[in-house]
Design a protein around this motif. Structure first.
Motif, PDB file in Angstrom:
ATOM      1  N   LEU A  17       9.014  67.625  49.836  1.00 20.20           N
ATOM      2  CA  LEU A  17       8.103  68.200  50.831  1.00 20.20           C
ATOM      3  C   LEU A  17       8.878  69.006  51.864  1.00 20.20           C
ATOM      4  O   LEU A  17       8.495  70.129  52.208  1.00 20.20           O
ATOM      5  CB  LEU A  17       7.309  67.091  51.514  1.00 20.20           C
ATOM      6  CG  LEU A  17       6.427  67.511  52.684  1.00 20.20           C
ATOM      7  CD1 LEU A  17       5.257  68.334  52.189  1.00 20.20           C
ATOM      8  CD2 LEU A  17       5.948  66.300  53.448  1.00 20.20           C
ATOM      9  N   TRP A  21       8.453  73.003  52.289  1.00 18.62           N
ATOM     10  CA  TRP A  21       7.978  73.513  53.578  1.00 18.62           C
ATOM     11  C   TRP A  21       9.000  74.464  54.201  1.00 18.62           C
ATOM     12  O   TRP A  21       8.637  75.520  54.710  1.00 18.62           O
ATOM     13  CB  TRP A  21       7.664  72.359  54.523  1.00 18.62           C
ATOM     14  CG  TRP A  21       6.995  72.831  55.774  1.00 18.62           C
ATOM     15  CD1 TRP A  21       7.531  72.880  57.016  1.00 18.62           C
ATOM     16  CD2 TRP A  21       5.665  73.336  55.905  1.00 18.62           C
ATOM     17  NE1 TRP A  21       6.625  73.384  57.899  1.00 18.62           N
ATOM     18  CE2 TRP A  21       5.467  73.679  57.237  1.00 18.62           C
ATOM     19  CE3 TRP A  21       4.631  73.543  54.993  1.00 18.62           C
ATOM     20  CZ2 TRP A  21       4.273  74.202  57.709  1.00 18.62           C
ATOM     21  CZ3 TRP A  21       3.436  74.066  55.476  1.00 18.62           C
ATOM     22  CH2 TRP A  21       3.276  74.389  56.805  1.00 18.62           C
ATOM     23  N   SER A  22      10.269  74.089  54.169  1.00 26.30           N
ATOM     24  CA  SER A  22      11.292  74.960  54.766  1.00 26.30           C
ATOM     25  C   SER A  22      11.403  76.276  54.000  1.00 26.30           C
ATOM     26  O   SER A  22      11.591  77.334  54.607  1.00 26.30           O
ATOM     27  CB  SER A  22      12.637  74.252  54.838  1.00 26.30           C
ATOM     28  OG  SER A  22      13.100  73.933  53.551  1.00 26.30           O
ATOM     29  N   LEU A  47       4.800  74.995  63.261  1.00 28.98           N
ATOM     30  CA  LEU A  47       5.318  74.851  61.894  1.00 28.98           C
ATOM     31  C   LEU A  47       6.312  73.703  61.787  1.00 28.98           C
ATOM     32  O   LEU A  47       6.437  73.081  60.724  1.00 28.98           O
ATOM     33  CB  LEU A  47       5.976  76.154  61.432  1.00 28.98           C
ATOM     34  CG  LEU A  47       5.027  77.323  61.195  1.00 28.98           C
ATOM     35  CD1 LEU A  47       5.813  78.585  60.871  1.00 28.98           C
ATOM     36  CD2 LEU A  47       4.039  77.011  60.103  1.00 28.98           C
ATOM     37  N   TRP A  51       4.447  69.794  59.145  1.00 34.16           N
ATOM     38  CA  TRP A  51       4.919  69.174  57.902  1.00 34.16           C
ATOM     39  C   TRP A  51       4.892  67.649  57.983  1.00 34.16           C
ATOM     40  O   TRP A  51       4.929  66.962  56.952  1.00 34.16           O
ATOM     41  CB  TRP A  51       6.320  69.651  57.554  1.00 34.16           C
ATOM     42  CG  TRP A  51       7.387  69.129  58.454  1.00 34.16           C
ATOM     43  CD1 TRP A  51       7.814  69.671  59.617  1.00 34.16           C
ATOM     44  CD2 TRP A  51       8.153  67.935  58.264  1.00 34.16           C
ATOM     45  NE1 TRP A  51       8.792  68.897  60.169  1.00 34.16           N
ATOM     46  CE2 TRP A  51       9.024  67.821  59.364  1.00 34.16           C
ATOM     47  CE3 TRP A  51       8.188  66.952  57.281  1.00 34.16           C
ATOM     48  CZ2 TRP A  51       9.911  66.762  59.498  1.00 34.16           C
ATOM     49  CZ3 TRP A  51       9.083  65.901  57.425  1.00 34.16           C
ATOM     50  CH2 TRP A  51       9.927  65.814  58.514  1.00 34.16           C
TER      51      TRP A  51
END
Length: 68
Positions: A17, A21-22, A47, A51
């Protein structure tokens, strides 16, 4: 106590994850980087926090085996 397979699987899912996400955020960094700094700061703040939202159900699943 019997070893549980959900904890190692959950740790791998958390790492996946974070990597996903990054990668997504880095993909938009050129667009965000063109904005003024006062606009960039709240975007990166949101942001950087968003996450974390899927972690609660994932951590619950790791402990109990149920999503809800």
């Amino acid at each position: 106590m019997k070893p549980n397979w959900r904890k190692p699987a959950g740790m791998l899912l958390i790492l996946a994850l974070i990597a996903l996400w990054s990668t997504l955020v880095v993909g938009f960094s050129d667009v965000i980087g063109a904005l003024p700094a006062l606009v960039q700061a709240p975007i990166y703040l949101v942001l950087g926090i968003v996450w974390i939202l899927p972690l609660k159900p994932l951590l619950r699943w790791m402990e109990t085996g149920r999503w809800r």
